[in-house]
Design a protein around this motif. Structure first.
Motif, PDB file in Angstrom:
ATOM      1  N   ARG A 574       0.829  -1.216   0.000  1.00 44.71           N
ATOM      2  CA  ARG A 574       0.000   0.000   0.000  1.00 44.71           C
ATOM      3  C   ARG A 574       0.865   1.269   0.000  1.00 44.71           C
ATOM      4  O   ARG A 574       2.084   1.200   0.036  1.00 44.71           O
ATOM      5  CB  ARG A 574      -0.925  -0.027   1.222  1.00 44.71           C
ATOM      6  CG  ARG A 574      -2.074  -1.030   1.066  1.00 44.71           C
ATOM      7  CD  ARG A 574      -2.724  -1.351   2.397  1.00 44.71           C
ATOM      8  NE  ARG A 574      -1.845  -2.204   3.212  1.00 44.71           N
ATOM      9  CZ  ARG A 574      -2.201  -2.675   4.410  1.00 44.71           C
ATOM     10  NH1 ARG A 574      -3.370  -2.372   4.920  1.00 44.71           N
ATOM     11  NH2 ARG A 574      -1.374  -3.439   5.091  1.00 44.71           N
ATOM     12  N   LYS A 575       0.182   2.409   0.028  1.00 46.39           N
ATOM     13  CA  LYS A 575       0.875   3.691  -0.155  1.00 46.39           C
ATOM     14  C   LYS A 575       2.000   3.910   0.844  1.00 46.39           C
ATOM     15  O   LYS A 575       3.078   4.386   0.522  1.00 46.39           O
ATOM     16  CB  LYS A 575      -0.128   4.847  -0.032  1.00 46.39           C
ATOM     17  CG  LYS A 575      -1.089   4.959  -1.199  1.00 46.39           C
ATOM     18  CD  LYS A 575      -2.013   6.158  -1.009  1.00 46.39           C
ATOM     19  CE  LYS A 575      -2.966   6.287  -2.186  1.00 46.39           C
ATOM     20  NZ  LYS A 575      -3.889   7.456  -2.006  1.00 46.39           N
ATOM     21  N   LYS A 576       1.750   3.581   2.104  1.00 45.26           N
ATOM     22  CA  LYS A 576       2.718   3.899   3.154  1.00 45.26           C
ATOM     23  C   LYS A 576       3.840   2.867   3.279  1.00 45.26           C
ATOM     24  O   LYS A 576       4.739   3.032   4.101  1.00 45.26           O
ATOM     25  CB  LYS A 576       1.993   4.021   4.498  1.00 45.26           C
ATOM     26  CG  LYS A 576       1.022   5.186   4.562  1.00 45.26           C
ATOM     27  CD  LYS A 576       0.357   5.282   5.929  1.00 45.26           C
ATOM     28  CE  LYS A 576      -0.607   6.461   5.986  1.00 45.26           C
ATOM     29  NZ  LYS A 576      -1.267   6.574   7.311  1.00 45.26           N
ATOM     30  N   MET A 577       3.778   1.803   2.478  1.00 37.54           N
ATOM     31  CA  MET A 577       4.808   0.764   2.563  1.00 37.54           C
ATOM     32  C   MET A 577       5.722   0.860   1.348  1.00 37.54           C
ATOM     33  O   MET A 577       5.259   0.875   0.215  1.00 37.54           O
ATOM     34  CB  MET A 577       4.181  -0.624   2.637  1.00 37.54           C
ATOM     35  CG  MET A 577       5.207  -1.745   2.742  1.00 37.54           C
ATOM     36  SD  MET A 577       4.431  -3.376   2.876  1.00 37.54           S
ATOM     37  CE  MET A 577       3.710  -3.267   4.512  1.00 37.54           C
ATOM     38  N   SER A 578       7.008   0.891   1.587  1.00 35.79           N
ATOM     39  CA  SER A 578       7.968   0.968   0.487  1.00 35.79           C
ATOM     40  C   SER A 578       8.279  -0.430  -0.047  1.00 35.79           C
ATOM     41  O   SER A 578       8.149  -1.428   0.677  1.00 35.79           O
ATOM     42  CB  SER A 578       9.262   1.625   0.973  1.00 35.79           C
ATOM     43  OG  SER A 578       9.911   0.775   1.912  1.00 35.79           O
ATOM     44  N   ARG A 609       4.007   0.197  -7.033  1.00 37.55           N
ATOM     45  CA  ARG A 609       5.133   0.673  -6.226  1.00 37.55           C
ATOM     46  C   ARG A 609       6.430  -0.012  -6.647  1.00 37.55           C
ATOM     47  O   ARG A 609       7.514   0.548  -6.521  1.00 37.55           O
ATOM     48  CB  ARG A 609       4.871   0.415  -4.745  1.00 37.55           C
ATOM     49  CG  ARG A 609       3.566   1.015  -4.214  1.00 37.55           C
ATOM     50  CD  ARG A 609       3.558   2.546  -4.274  1.00 37.55           C
ATOM     51  NE  ARG A 609       4.698   3.145  -3.599  1.00 37.55           N
ATOM     52  CZ  ARG A 609       4.822   3.257  -2.269  1.00 37.55           C
ATOM     53  NH1 ARG A 609       3.848   2.817  -1.486  1.00 37.55           N
ATOM     54  NH2 ARG A 609       5.881   3.823  -1.736  1.00 37.55           N
TER      55      ARG A 609
END
Length: 632
Positions: A574-578, A609
């Motif tokens: 998700r967005k907050k996970m690199s 991502r």
């Protein structure tokens, strides 16, 4: 009170539960079998056709006991369900069977050595946990029954006591080749017996027998056996103990005809049935004609016989191709089409209404390869699915072919030392019944047997390809030729399964999530579980727990059935996970799973991502026993 899920008590011919067994199992695990005429509620039928009244003096009471004991065991085997077909692990699949049986010669059967030998043979043959016997005195004289008193088609008195060779006959290719070899290499009559388990099998056996009688007039004496449940539906179709019943009748015939030898015919690859996973015992891994089974049965029969009795296995060092070539050697290939090898004859064939074989079960695949390798395919039966010219009709068809070729590839690329070390335990089960001075020679023979088998498979494929495939025609999709071109059989089964799962999820998940986004990783796993369960029932959610040092790791999903260990982990990027965070998670997971287990990592990356899929996957897949599946 002892209560287990696998223990059953079988009460035969109205025997009561012994006091020592009272309340050891619940009522639903007590099975009652009634065979004897004159007793109420009979639920099984045992008939040995053509066993005339003249044969009775040749059948001692102890032998009659043996046949009845084997019939009760066979009936119980069919009535008492093992685990589900996907529960192939020993602890889930095997049973503990306790038989209470009335016998004529109680003193003999109550001997500890006798019951132990019987239990050892049945346990190895069937794959069950244990067999236990409680015998009591059989009362009353034998009434006139179809088992021991049948005056129809009476045997010629001059034949009885004559040392004619006796053989088991199934109606399949191997037993046909064996009977033909006996008829061709002797000048005497040949005695055969077969088990009629259903109308379809009976028709096949009659057809093959009549064909043999026309070619060898006056030379064949046929005593078929009929043993079935009566007014009961079989719950279990693996029928591992059928061979014991079959052998008991063959033993009785051998006694009647003055023989201390019984012939059985099956190719060595099928009889030995080597597997990479010896801890797995399933319905396909039959050990009915395994050398250890025969050795254990010889001990049982020698005791009943009161002198040494031999079960002769002439084809133990022959491949299927070499066995069917015997029919070619004696110029009898026309008999081949009358035999049936298929295990799915209960199906209604749709592609070819004249078909006698499905074409894709493991036995059909084995037969088809052998016929091509022996250059006898023009004499073969009609198959509903033609392996050499058609696409696989169902997934199981491809699976059987890939597994069969993988098995051959394994042995083709195995050196003798590897063969000996990898199969030390199963080989010891065989060499245990070989004189110590011949052990090394026997292992060498078995190694060469598997080498010849592998070469025969390669030869068969080349012949199929030469006849039906061309580089100038489009490749037949989803066929044996695509399997070989992709070398799928050279890859581990778990890796192939991982690829199949990855392909399925890659197609299904984007469609399922086209108009919605999972709120968390558990929601993604719920979707994956639903898709996996639709595909097959052997997948488990968050099972099994795997120990690593002082920690325990639990996979999101797994398949540990049918000799495949596949662990599936799902990751939601998700967005907050690199992407580096996912990298660290996968690397940590890889360390915790068993080295030999295969891992599939399903990464749901709807926002892309991960910028370079190829590099991300390559770095993991080239170093670890895993597949990376990135889905958007």
């Amino acid at each position: 009170m002892q209560k287990t899920d696998t223990r059953h008590i079988i009460l035969c011919d109205n025997v009561a539960v012994p006091a020592s067994l009272a309340d050891t199992v619940p009522a639903h695990r007590i099975t009652r079998l009634v065979n004897r005429d004159g007793l109420p509620n009979p639920n099984m039928t045992v008939k040995i056709h053509d066993f005339a009244s003249r044969l009775i003096p040749k059948m001692p009471a102890r032998t009659r006991d043996l046949i009845e004991i084997s019939a009760f065991i066979y009936a119980a085997d069919r009535l008492i369900k093992r685990g589900r077909t996907d529960q192939v692990e020993f602890e889930n699949w095997a049973r503990e069977l306790v038989f209470c049986i009335p016998v004529r010669d109680l003193t003999y059967w109550q001997q500890t050595e006798v019951s132990t030998n019987l239990a050892n043979a049945l346990t190895f043959m069937s794959g069950d946990k244990s067999y236990q016997f409680y015998f009591e005195q059989r009362t009353g004289s034998d009434p006139l029954t179809s088992l021991f008193h049948n005056t129809d088609n009476a045997a010629n008195a001059s034949d009885l006591g004559t040392a004619y060779p006796v053989a088991l006959f199934s109606g399949g290719l191997d037993s046909l080749a064996g009977v033909v070899s006996l008829l061709e290499t002797t000048n005497t009559k040949v005695v055969i017996t077969s088990h009629r388990s259903n109308p379809s099998t009976t028709r096949v056996q009659k057809r093959v027998c009549e064909a043999l009688k026309k070619l060898y007039p006056g030379r064949l004496l046929y005593h078929p056996l009929e043993c079935n449940l009566k007014q009961l539906r079989a719950n279990e179709e693996t029928q591992r103990t059928r061979f014991f019943l079959y052998t008991a009748v063959g033993f009785a015939l051998a006694q009647a005809y003055g023989q201390d030898v019984l012939n059985i015919f099956e190719n060595g690859i099928t009889s030995i049935n080597l597997s990479k996973r010896q801890d797995l015992i399933n319905g396909r891994a039959s050990r009915t004609t395994h050398p250890k089974t025969l050795g254990l049965l010889q001990m049982v029969l020698s005791g009943v016989n009161n002198r040494p009795f031999t079960i002769r296995h002439p084809f133990i060092h022959l491949t299927k191709t070499e066995v069917v070539s015997i029919l070619k050697q004696y110029n009898k290939p026309d008999l081949i089409t009358s035999t049936v090898t298929c295990t799915k004859t209960f199906l209604k064939f749709k592609n070819r209404t004249s078909a006698s074989h499905c074409g894709f079960c493991s036995q059909c695949v084995d037969r088809r390869f052998a016929m091509y390798a022996a250059k006898l395919e023009q004499y073969d039966a009609v198959y509903d699915f033609d392996l050499a010219t058609e696409s696989f009709p169902i997934k199981d068809a491809q699976t059987h072919v890939v597994d069969y070729m993988r098995h051959a590839h394994t042995f083709a690329t195995t050196h003798f030392d590897e063969f000996y070390n990898d199969y030390l335990e199963p080989l010891s089960d065989i060499t245990e019944y070989v004189p110590s001075c011949q052990v090394e020679e026997e292992v060498s023979k078995l190694y060469e047997l598997y080498q010849r088998h592998s070469r025969a498979i390669e030869r068969a494929y080349r012949r199929m390809s030469d006849k039906h495939e061309s580089m100038f025609r489009p490749l037949l999709l989803n066929s044996i030729y695509e399997v070989v071109n992709g070398r799928r059989f050279q890859r581990d089964r778990a890796e192939c399964l991982a690829d199949d799962v990855a392909q399925m999820l890659s197609m299904a998940i984007p469609t399922a999530l086209a108009n919605t986004t999972p709120g968390h990783e558990n929601a993604l796993n719920d979707l994956i579980q639903a898709l996996l369960k639709r595909d097959r029932e052997s997948y488990e959610r968050e099972y099994p727990a795997v120990r690593f040092s002082f920690a325990t790791v639990v996979p999101d999903h797994s398949s540990t059935a049918a000799d495949i260990d596949l662990f599936i982990e799902a990751k939601y990027l998700r967005k907050k996970m690199s992407p580096s965070g996912i990298t660290d998670q996968i690397a940590a997971d890889l360390m915790k799973y068993p080295e030999g287990a295969y891992k599939l990592f399903v990464i749901y990356d709807p926002e892309r991502r991960i910028k370079d899929d190829t590099r991300f996957k390559r770095d993991f897949e080239q170093r670890n026993n895993c597949t990376i599946c990135i889905i958007r």
